[in-house]
Design a protein around this motif. Structure first.
Motif, PDB file in Angstrom:
ATOM      1  N   LEU A 157     -15.304   3.834  -4.266  1.00  0.00           N
ATOM      2  CA  LEU A 157     -13.852   3.763  -4.148  1.00  0.00           C
ATOM      3  C   LEU A 157     -13.455   4.493  -2.875  1.00  0.00           C
ATOM      4  CD1 LEU A 157     -12.866   4.803  -7.809  1.00  0.00           C
ATOM      5  CD2 LEU A 157     -13.171   2.485  -6.928  1.00  0.00           C
ATOM      6  N   PHE A 158     -12.781   3.796  -1.975  1.00  0.00           N
ATOM      7  CA  PHE A 158     -12.296   4.493  -0.786  1.00  0.00           C
ATOM      8  C   PHE A 158     -10.795   4.310  -0.664  1.00  0.00           C
ATOM      9  CE2 PHE A 158     -13.030   0.266   0.944  1.00  0.00           C
ATOM     10  CZ  PHE A 158     -12.074   0.100   1.952  1.00  0.00           C
ATOM     11  N   THR A 159     -10.104   5.412  -0.455  1.00  0.00           N
ATOM     12  CA  THR A 159      -8.656   5.377  -0.284  1.00  0.00           C
ATOM     13  C   THR A 159      -8.333   5.528   1.194  1.00  0.00           C
ATOM     14  OG1 THR A 159      -8.370   7.767  -0.559  1.00  0.00           O
ATOM     15  CG2 THR A 159      -8.305   6.424  -2.550  1.00  0.00           C
ATOM     16  N   TYR A 160      -7.219   4.921   1.597  1.00  0.00           N
ATOM     17  CA  TYR A 160      -6.812   4.945   2.998  1.00  0.00           C
ATOM     18  C   TYR A 160      -5.290   4.852   3.071  1.00  0.00           C
ATOM     19  CZ  TYR A 160      -6.614  -0.115   2.222  1.00  0.00           C
ATOM     20  OH  TYR A 160      -6.338  -1.359   1.719  1.00  0.00           O
ATOM     21  N   PRO A 161      -4.677   5.338   4.176  1.00  0.00           N
ATOM     22  CA  PRO A 161      -3.207   5.349   4.254  1.00  0.00           C
ATOM     23  C   PRO A 161      -2.561   3.977   4.216  1.00  0.00           C
ATOM     24  CG  PRO A 161      -4.150   6.881   5.840  1.00  0.00           C
ATOM     25  CD  PRO A 161      -5.296   6.075   5.290  1.00  0.00           C
ATOM     26  N   GLY A 162      -3.129   2.999   4.933  1.00  0.00           N
ATOM     27  CA  GLY A 162      -2.542   1.666   4.949  1.00  0.00           C
ATOM     28  C   GLY A 162      -2.908   0.939   6.225  1.00  0.00           C
ATOM     29  N   THR A 163      -2.814  -0.368   6.189  1.00  0.00           N
ATOM     30  CA  THR A 163      -3.180  -1.192   7.341  1.00  0.00           C
ATOM     31  C   THR A 163      -1.944  -1.849   7.925  1.00  0.00           C
ATOM     32  OG1 THR A 163      -3.611  -3.032   5.837  1.00  0.00           O
ATOM     33  CG2 THR A 163      -5.494  -1.673   6.471  1.00  0.00           C
ATOM     34  N   GLY A 164      -2.008  -2.158   9.230  1.00  0.00           N
ATOM     35  CA  GLY A 164      -0.920  -2.873   9.879  1.00  0.00           C
ATOM     36  C   GLY A 164       0.372  -2.104   9.928  1.00  0.00           C
ATOM     37  N   ILE A 165       0.274  -0.764  10.072  1.00  0.00           N
ATOM     38  CA  ILE A 165       1.464   0.082  10.019  1.00  0.00           C
ATOM     39  C   ILE A 165       1.808   0.591  11.413  1.00  0.00           C
ATOM     40  CG2 ILE A 165       2.421   2.206   9.042  1.00  0.00           C
ATOM     41  CD1 ILE A 165       0.366   1.863   6.780  1.00  0.00           C
ATOM     42  N   GLU A 166       3.077   0.565  11.753  1.00  0.00           N
ATOM     43  CA  GLU A 166       3.543   1.179  12.994  1.00  0.00           C
ATOM     44  C   GLU A 166       3.910   2.620  12.666  1.00  0.00           C
ATOM     45  OE1 GLU A 166       3.479  -0.087  15.948  1.00  0.00           O
ATOM     46  OE2 GLU A 166       2.749  -2.042  15.284  1.00  0.00           O
ATOM     47  N   TRP A 167       3.070   3.550  13.124  1.00  0.00           N
ATOM     48  CA  TRP A 167       3.282   4.949  12.757  1.00  0.00           C
ATOM     49  C   TRP A 167       4.295   5.644  13.664  1.00  0.00           C
ATOM     50  CZ3 TRP A 167       1.578   6.380   8.249  1.00  0.00           C
ATOM     51  CH2 TRP A 167       0.484   5.721   7.694  1.00  0.00           C
ATOM     52  N   GLY A 168       4.528   5.117  14.847  1.00  0.00           N
ATOM     53  CA  GLY A 168       5.425   5.798  15.764  1.00  0.00           C
ATOM     54  C   GLY A 168       4.679   6.818  16.603  1.00  0.00           C
TER      55      GLY A 168
END
Length: 289
Positions: A157-168
């Motif tokens: 199980l791997f968790t990650y913040p998210g994909t395709g995100i504009e973080w600024g």
């Protein structure tokens, strides 16, 4: 408790009436973690039986918990979250994030963690513990899936913040690389299959967002949505708030067929190494099974 008349239309005040005090919050925390029987709750929280009985009774009366009979002689109940109680999980996770950042931390916003910090200690304490029974999350195919593949000797199980995100700008430390991480697991997927290991990627993105990413990137393993924070609350996983959403910090859990966490990788600074190491650790679990 006497309330000011203005509180009758205040949602914050009404929620505070339900939560009551810190014991009620801790009871809900433990139920979310899978400690749903009276003796387990008493042991985890350290409450007297009298006080715990009172708190459970209040939470049942408020519609946050419901009792489910699991033994008739003598009569014994499990205390489970209702829909109303499940809706409180994002609040519990937000409280944890605030405590990690502002009480246990120095106030910095980061998607990583110090190796001598509280988040590091919590994650590594998961080794040897079992995942809660019946915990399923929405998958990219539209159906809820178990965290652990039923036919696999081990699951990563791997968790990650998210994909395709504009973080600024400037970017939040530790947020880059989610797409890379998924691509590396995708490319190593044949090796995981040969080792008899399943893979699950988990973020707080919505299932349809994950499904679109999986389609575009040809991701062969399930991506699970923890948008309701059920997994985060159950395991007290480290989170951070980015672009208005609570997000998982990057970590890896290697879980055996009995749903016991065997290995943890956190914090993850070297993504390629984490993918390779998770395969090695999971393959070792399958050989020992």
């Amino acid at each position: 408790m006497r309330m000011h008349n203005a509180d009758e239309t205040c949602g914050i005040a009404q929620a505070a009436m339900v939560l009551g005090d810190w014991w009620n919050v801790l009871v809900l925390r433990e139920v979310a973690r899978g400690h749903v029987r009276f003796d387990a709750l008493a042991a985890e929280i350290g409450l007297s039986r009298k006080v715990l009985t009172e708190r459970l009774g209040r939470l049942v009366a408020q519609g946050v918990l419901h009792r489910s009979l699991y033994q008739r002689r003598p009569v014994r109940y499990e205390y489970l979250l209702t829909d109303s109680g499940t809706a409180l999980l994002p609040l519990l996770v937000a409280m944890q994030d605030w405590g990690d950042r502002w009480v246990l931390g120095d106030g910095s916003l980061t998607a990583t963690a110090a190796e001598d910090g509280a988040e590091h200690a919590r994650v590594h304490a998961l080794a040897g513990t079992r995942l809660p029974d019946g915990l399923e999350l929405p998958g990219t195919q539209g159906a809820d899936l178990p965290l652990v593949a039923p036919d696999a000797a081990a699951t990563v199980l791997f968790t990650y913040p998210g994909t395709g995100i504009e973080w600024g700008e400037p970017p939040i430390p530790g947020t880059a690389g989610c797409t890379l991480e998924n691509r590396l697991f995708r490319d190593a997927w044949p090796d995981f299959q040969r080792a008899g290991v399943e893979v699950r990627g988990i973020s707080t993105q919505l299932a349809h967002e994950q499904a679109e990413f999986a389609r575009v990137e040809d991701v062969p393993y399930p991506l699970l949505s923890d948008a309701g924070h059920r997994l985060a609350a159950a395991l007290r996983l480290p989170m951070f708030r980015g672009t208005g959403r609570l997000r998982h910090k990057r970590l890896v859990l290697v879980v055996d067929a009995e749903r016991t966490v065997r290995h943890t990788l956190f914090p993850i600074d070297d993504i390629p190494h984490a993918v390779t190491e998770s395969l090695r650790l999971a393959a070792d679990c399958t050989r020992r099974a």
